[in-house]
Design a protein around this motif. Sequence first.
Motif, mmCIF file in Angstrom:
data_model
loop_
_atom_site.group_PDB
_atom_site.id
_atom_site.type_symbol
_atom_site.label_atom_id
_atom_site.label_comp_id
_atom_site.label_asym_id
_atom_site.label_seq_id
_atom_site.Cartn_x
_atom_site.Cartn_y
_atom_site.Cartn_z
ATOM 1 N N UNK A 67 0.829 -1.197 0.000
ATOM 2 C CA UNK A 67 0.000 0.000 0.000
ATOM 3 C C UNK A 67 0.870 1.258 0.000
ATOM 4 N N UNK A 68 1.918 1.253 0.823
ATOM 5 C CA UNK A 68 2.824 2.406 0.884
ATOM 6 C C UNK A 68 3.481 2.648 -0.466
ATOM 7 N N UNK A 69 3.947 1.551 -1.103
ATOM 8 C CA UNK A 69 4.611 1.680 -2.410
ATOM 9 C C UNK A 69 3.654 2.247 -3.443
ATOM 10 N N UNK A 70 2.419 1.812 -3.414
ATOM 11 C CA UNK A 70 1.476 2.275 -4.435
ATOM 12 C C UNK A 70 0.990 3.695 -4.189
ATOM 13 N N UNK A 71 1.047 4.173 -2.934
ATOM 14 C CA UNK A 71 0.482 5.478 -2.619
ATOM 15 C C UNK A 71 1.503 6.553 -2.258
ATOM 16 N N UNK A 72 2.702 6.180 -1.888
ATOM 17 C CA UNK A 72 3.692 7.179 -1.447
ATOM 18 C C UNK A 72 4.043 8.113 -2.604
ATOM 19 N N UNK A 73 4.121 9.405 -2.335
ATOM 20 C CA UNK A 73 4.564 10.333 -3.382
ATOM 21 C C UNK A 73 5.992 9.982 -3.820
#
Length: 194
Positions: free
Chosen positions: A13-19
């Motif tokens: 989730x972090x990889x897909x959403x992090x700027x």
Amino acid sequence: MSDLNFIFEQLGLWVSEAPVPVFFLALVVFPLVGIPVSPLWIALGLRLGIVSGVVLAMVALLLNFSISYWIALRIVRGKFRTFLERKGSVLLRQKETNEKRWILLVRITPGFPLFFQNNLLGMSRVNFWRYLILSLPVQTIYAALFISLGDSVSSSGWTKVLMILFGIVATGLLVSILRSHLLARSGTIDSIQP
């Protein structure tokens, strides 16, 4: 097991959403504190694809190498030298003629995280520009392989994934042969006076 699944879900989730700037900062900072960077390279391939991923990784590596070198030279080296002096030893440094081989040996030795490589080279006081010029292409090859793996997982079937994995194994074998050759040609080591 469910905790591990939760961690991987959160990471995904972090990889897909992090700027992208936050992701870039992680690529620079994580290896400074000993966090392995290859999972981030795979995630970079998933997120940005091969070309953009490799360019971003190269810039992050350049910054990471520069920061790590100066930390190792100015901070870590002094603490390590004090530790060795208590044990009756001195820090060692390659002769200038062998410095290129030394940098390549450290960079291509399998299993050494960037954190260890950067600190070892910085403590050895290798020439900064030689360190950057030799380190960047070697680590970019590793990064490109892992970024390609991430891209292939997100964009195509298992055939491409298997080919990338084969490429990683083949690169490992070539690195092993090159490392043996460099070790055979290594010369003497000079001690550094304080």
